[in-house]
Design a protein around this motif. Structure first.
Motif: not given
Length: 390
Positions: A255-269
Motif C-alpha cells: 500500500p505504501r509503495q503504491q502511494r509513493m509516486p503520488s506523494a512525491v509528485m504532490a510534494y514537488l508541486r
C-alpha cells in the motif's frame, strides 16, 4: 500564550496527485528499491559495503557531529564504525582539516541534507577520491535540480550534479519528512558506480484501509489545536533526539509503495511561498547553500543558547511551531559515546546545538503566521547570524 501550536513539520500523510496514474518514478543514472525506513536504507547499504571487504579491519564511516543518531544506528547494524567529524562554519560541509587527518582510513562518508541543505558531494568526491563510498542522506530533502511546480512526470527524473557524484542516496518517507507515507524509505544506487548491488528483502504485510485511517488521524493531529494539546501533554516529550537501534530491514509494504509516486509528485508541486517570504525577511543559516533549495524547515542561528531559548519561548508563545532541532551534538547524546569513534573536538557542531532553531514551512503556515514570525524576529535581529559563531 497561544493554546494552538503549529507543528514544526507537517507534510500531509499520503498526499495525493492526479498525475499518479501516468507518472511512475524512475531516475536518470540510479536504480532504487523501497524499504521500511530511511535508517534501514542506510543500514542495508553499509551492511552490503562491509560484506564486500576481504579484510577484517574495521569499516570506518565518517558522519557529521550535528546529526540524527539514526546514522550511528545504521552503522552499528552493519558492523561498521561511525567516526564523528566536525563541520565548517562558513558552509555546510565536513571540516577539511579533520578529513585530511583521517586520510586513507576513511571507507565511507554519509552526507546528510540538513533541513534540505545538502553537502557539496562533488567537491567531496574530488577530495576523497574514487575508492571512498559516498552516501547522500536525503531524509530531510527530496533531491531536485531546481524547484519546478509545473512538473508533469516523474519518469527519467533528473538528479542534481552532487547527487550524481554519490554512490548511493537514501530518502525517508516517515512522519515529518518531505514525502510522508507514515514510514518507509528509498535506497537508490548509482548504476554506473555500483554494478553488483543486490538486496534480498522480506515482504511486509499491511492493510490499505488501516493505513488510510492512520493517515487521517495524523493529518488531524497536525491541526494547530490538536498539536497544541499534544505539546502540553505530560510525558510525551515530542521531538526528543534519542538513540534507537536498527533491528530489521524489510521491503516497504505494497500500500505504501503504491502511494509513493503520488506523494512525491504532490510534494514537488507544492509552493514555496512561505520559504521565499522568510528568505527575504531574515538571515537564513548558510545562505549560499539554502537559497535555491526546497527547505523542510527554515533554519536560523543565534549567538548563544540563552538567546536561542528566549527566541523559542517568544515564537512558541505565539503558537508558531519553532523548534530547537538537535539540542546536543551527536557525541553528547546518551549511548552514542560507546558506539562511535570521536577522534576530534566538534566546536561548530556544539555551536549549532546551542544556537540553532527552525521555523515551519508547511502548508499549515498561513500569512498571519508569517507576519508574526517576521515581527518577532525583527525585534531580536541582533541575536542572529548566518553561520555559527566564530
Amino acid at each position: 500564550m497561544s493554546w494552538q501550536q503549529l507543528p514544526p513539520v507537517g507534510t500531509k500523510a499520503l498526499s495525493w496527485s492526479a498525475d499518479y496514474a501516468v507518472s511512475p518514478l524512475s531516475f536518470v543514472g540510479f536504480d532504487y528499491t523501497l524499504v521500511n525506513s530511511g535508517t534501514a536504507a542506510l543500514g542495508a547499504i553499509l551492511r552490503w559495503a562491509t560484506q564486500q571487504r576481504s579484510t577484517d579491519e574495521p569499516y570506518r564511516v565518517v558522519i557529521p557531529g550535528y546529526a540524527c543518531p539514526d546514522l550511528v544506528a545504521a552503522c552499528v547494524y552493519a558492523g561498521a564504525t561511525p567516526v564523528i567529524v566536525d563541520i565548517q562554519q562558513d558552509c555546510y560541509n565536513f571540516d577539511a582539516g579533520q578529513l585530511a587527518e583521517l586520510g586513507d582510513s576513511i571507507d565511507a562518508v554519509i552526507c546528510p541534507a540538513l533541513f534540505g541543505i545538502s553537502m557539496p558531494v562533488k567537491q567531496l568526491r574530488n577530495t576523497l577520491g574514487e575508492q571512498v563510498l559516498i552516501i547522500e542522506d536525503n531524509a530531510q530533502w527530496f533531491p531536485e535540480c531546481s524547484i519546478d511546480r509545473k512538473r508533469f512526470t516523474l519518469e527519467n527524473y533528473e538528479l542534481p550534479e552532487d547527487t550524481l557524484s554519490a554512490d548511493f542516496f537514501i530518502t525517508s518517507f516517515g512522519r515529518g519528512k518531505p514525502v510522508n507515507l507514515l514510514g518507509g524509505g528509498m535506497l537508490a544506487w548509482n548504476h554506473q558506480r555500483i554494478s553488483d548491488f543486490k538486496l534480498h528483502l522480506n515482504a511486509t504485510q499491511e492493510s490499505s484501509s488501516r493505513l488510510k485511517l492512520k493517515a487521517q488521524a495524523f493529518n488531524w493531529l497536525c491541526h494547530p489545536i490538536f498539536y497544541g494539546a499534544l505539546t502540553r501533554a505530560p510525558g510525551l516529550n515530542l521531538g526528543a533526539t534519542e538513540y534507537h537501534p536498527l533491528t530489521t530491514v524489510e521491503a516497504l509494504s505494497q500500500p505504501r509503495q503504491q502511494r509513493m509516486p503520488s506523494a512525491v509528485m504532490a510534494y514537488l508541486r507544492g509552493h514555496c511561498r512561505v520559504q521565499q517570504q522568510l528568505l527575504q525577511a531574515m538571515p537564513v543559516l548558510w545562505p549560499q547553500q539554502a537559497q535555491e533549495k526546497r527547505l523542510l524547515r527554515f533554519p536560523l542561528i543565534t549567538q548563544s543558547r540563552e538567546s536561542r531559548d528566549a527566541l523559542l519561548a517568544k515564537l512558541n508563545g505565539a503558537g508558531l511551531g519553532a523548534s530547537a532541532m538537535y539540542v546536543r551534538p551527536l557525541a553528547s547524546i546518551d549511548g552514542i559515546d560507546e558506539l562511535a569513534n570521536t577522534p576530534f573536538s566538534t566546536p561548530v557542531c556544539q555551536q549549532l546545538a546551542d544556537g540553532l532553531l527552525t521555523l515551519p514551512l508547511h502548508k499549515g503556515v498561513k500569512p498571519k503566521h508569517v507576519h508574526q514570525m517576521i515581527h518577532i524576529i525583527d525585534e531580536h535581529r541582533q541575536w542572529l547570524s548566518d553561520k555559527p559563531a566564530a
